[in-house]
Design an enzyme around this catalytic site. Structure first.
Site, short mmCIF file in Angstrom:
data_model
loop_
_atom_site.label_atom_id
_atom_site.label_comp_id
_atom_site.label_asym_id
_atom_site.label_seq_id
_atom_site.Cartn_x
_atom_site.Cartn_y
_atom_site.Cartn_z
N ARG A 102 -10.85 -4.04 7.22
CA ARG A 102 -10.58 -2.74 6.58
C ARG A 102 -11.70 -1.81 7.00
NH1 ARG A 102 -8.88 -1.22 0.49
NH2 ARG A 102 -6.92 -1.84 1.45
N HIS A 129 -1.73 1.53 7.21
CA HIS A 129 -1.91 0.44 6.24
C HIS A 129 -0.70 -0.50 6.35
CE1 HIS A 129 -3.47 -1.77 3.02
NE2 HIS A 129 -3.41 -0.90 2.03
N GLN A 132 0.25 -3.19 3.50
CA GLN A 132 0.81 -2.59 2.29
C GLN A 132 2.29 -2.27 2.50
OE1 GLN A 132 -0.73 -1.74 -0.86
NE2 GLN A 132 1.44 -1.62 -1.33
N ASP A 219 0.90 8.45 -2.90
CA ASP A 219 -0.42 7.83 -2.73
C ASP A 219 -1.44 8.87 -3.17
OD1 ASP A 219 -2.49 6.15 -1.97
OD2 ASP A 219 -2.33 6.59 0.16
N CYS A 259 1.01 2.35 -3.85
CA CYS A 259 0.21 1.23 -3.33
C CYS A 259 -0.95 0.88 -4.25
CB CYS A 259 -0.28 1.55 -1.93
SG CYS A 259 -1.42 2.94 -1.84
N ARG A 287 2.01 -8.05 -2.07
CA ARG A 287 0.95 -8.06 -1.05
C ARG A 287 0.60 -9.51 -0.70
NH1 ARG A 287 -2.56 -3.81 -0.43
NH2 ARG A 287 -3.24 -5.04 1.36
N1 NVA Z 1 -4.69 6.23 1.19
C1 NVA Z 1 -5.49 5.36 0.38
C2 NVA Z 1 -4.85 4.01 0.25
C3 NVA Z 1 -5.59 3.04 -0.62
C4 NVA Z 1 -4.96 1.68 -0.65
C5 NVA Z 1 -6.89 5.25 0.98
O1 NVA Z 1 -6.98 5.15 2.22
O2 NVA Z 1 -7.87 5.29 0.23
N1 CP Z 2 -3.28 -0.95 -2.05
C1 CP Z 2 -4.46 -1.44 -1.61
O1 CP Z 2 -4.68 -1.65 -0.41
O2 CP Z 2 -5.33 -1.72 -2.61
P1 CP Z 2 -6.87 -2.10 -2.47
O3 CP Z 2 -7.58 -0.87 -1.92
O4 CP Z 2 -7.30 -2.45 -3.86
O5 CP Z 2 -7.01 -3.25 -1.51
#
Ligand code: NVA
Ligand code: CP
Length: 303
Positions: A102, A129, A132, A219, A259, A287
């Site tokens: 990540r 993502h 997800q 989101d 998500c 997930r």
């Molecule tokens: N768009 C959000 C998704 C979190 C799972 C982010 O990148 O923070």
């Molecule tokens: N939806 C998602 O990826 O959650 P986290 O940021 O908690 O991993």
């Protein structure tokens, strides 16, 4: 499947294969049937951003599959002090059987795959993502029976989630509508691809986009790394919210997905969130199952 870097790399058949295996693994887990497809294997999980769901579901998934997961925070790795990703990839490939990462830049995930010699799984970048959205597609299929012909509407920021939802929905034969402010559109190349390969709309007319939707998704307005833009984004996204008024234009049995984490009163009202909590938390659970399928198909012998 060698890696999961982005959904654009997968064929519709590969996506279906992941969803089918995810359904099977979910069923078997609920019935106490264990499969140690990854016995003795280790997944390294590199996190340059926070996570609840991704970390816990990957770690638990590896345990269910007979392997183990290592949580590697970039705060502790040498990568956080500037060691090149190309070197990190070659070193970690000597110890591990797969890496989930990540991070911010999609190019970092691509570089891991290029320089490493083990499967790489994208656990979120600024660009996309995929894990997800595989869970999202699995959840929609559970509720609706199939995907082709359904209409998905995304309301909000044209961010990583929007990009992956567009690709996933179009590849599965769904109609896709994205309602976002003009300055916050999803990736231009993804929009072009979607318009050429499916039924796709992207505009700031929320009512038009949400009309007759089967699935409505949103989101956060400010993603991880955009904390400094919070105030200006709150202004830009003020109307881009899932609420009862917009849901009344969707199909009566429309589902809502998020998500998570959710900001009630921003991208979704507390009322609509709670009305659809069953779907949203099934999505979160999925997930685990979708990622177990990805782990087996990339790191396992069942390829
Ligand atoms: N768009 C959000 C998704 C979190 C799972 C982010 O990148 O923070
Ligand atoms: N939806 C998602 O990826 O959650 P986290 O940021 O908690 O991993």
């Amino acid at each position: 499947m060698q890696h999961l870097l982005k959904l654009g790399d997968l064929t519709p058949t590969e996506i279906e294969e992941i969803l089918n295996l995810a359904d099977q693994l979910k069923y078997e887990q609920k019935h106490g049937i264990e499969h140690h497809y990854l016995k003795g294997k280790t997944l390294g999980m590199i996190f340059q951003k926070s996570s609840t769901r991704t970390r816990v579901s990957f770690e638990t998934g590896m345990f269910h599959l007979g392997g183990q997961a290592l949580f590697l925070s970039s705060r502790d790795l040498q990568i956080g002090r500037g060691e090149p990703v190309e070197d990190t990839a070659r070193v970690l490939s000597r110890y591990l059987d797969g890496i989930m990462i990540r991070t911010f830049e999609q190019s970092e995930v691509e570089a891991l795959a290029e320089y490493g010699s083990i499967p790489i799984i994208n656990g979120l970048t600024d660009y996309c993502h995929p894990c997800q959205v595989l869970a999202d597609l699995m959840t929609i299929r559970e509720y609706k029976g199939s995907l082709a012909g359904l209409k998905m509407t995304f309301i909000g920021d044209g961010n990583n989630m929007a990009n992956s939802l567009i690709v996933g929905a179009v590849k599965c034969g769904m109609e896709m509508a994205v309602a976002c402010p003009d300055n916050y559109k999803p990736d231009a190349e993804i929009c072009k691809w979607a318009a050429e390969n499916g039924k796709f709309t992207c505009c700031d007319d929320i009512e038009l986009c949400v009309k007759d939707a089967d699935v409505v998704v949103t989101d956060v307005w400010a993603s991880m790394g955009q904390e400094d833009e919070k105030a200006e984004r709150e202004k830009a996204f003020k109307n881009f919210q899932i609420n009862e008024q917009f849901m009344s234009l969707a199909k009566p049995d429309a589902m809502v997905l998020h998500c998570l984490p959710a900001h009630r009163g921003e991208e979704i009202t507390a009322e609509t969130f709670e009305k659809h909590a069953a779907e949203i938390f099934d999505e979160a659970e999925n997930r685990l199952h979708a990622q177990k399928a990805v782990l087996v198909l990339t790191m396992g012998d069942k390829k």
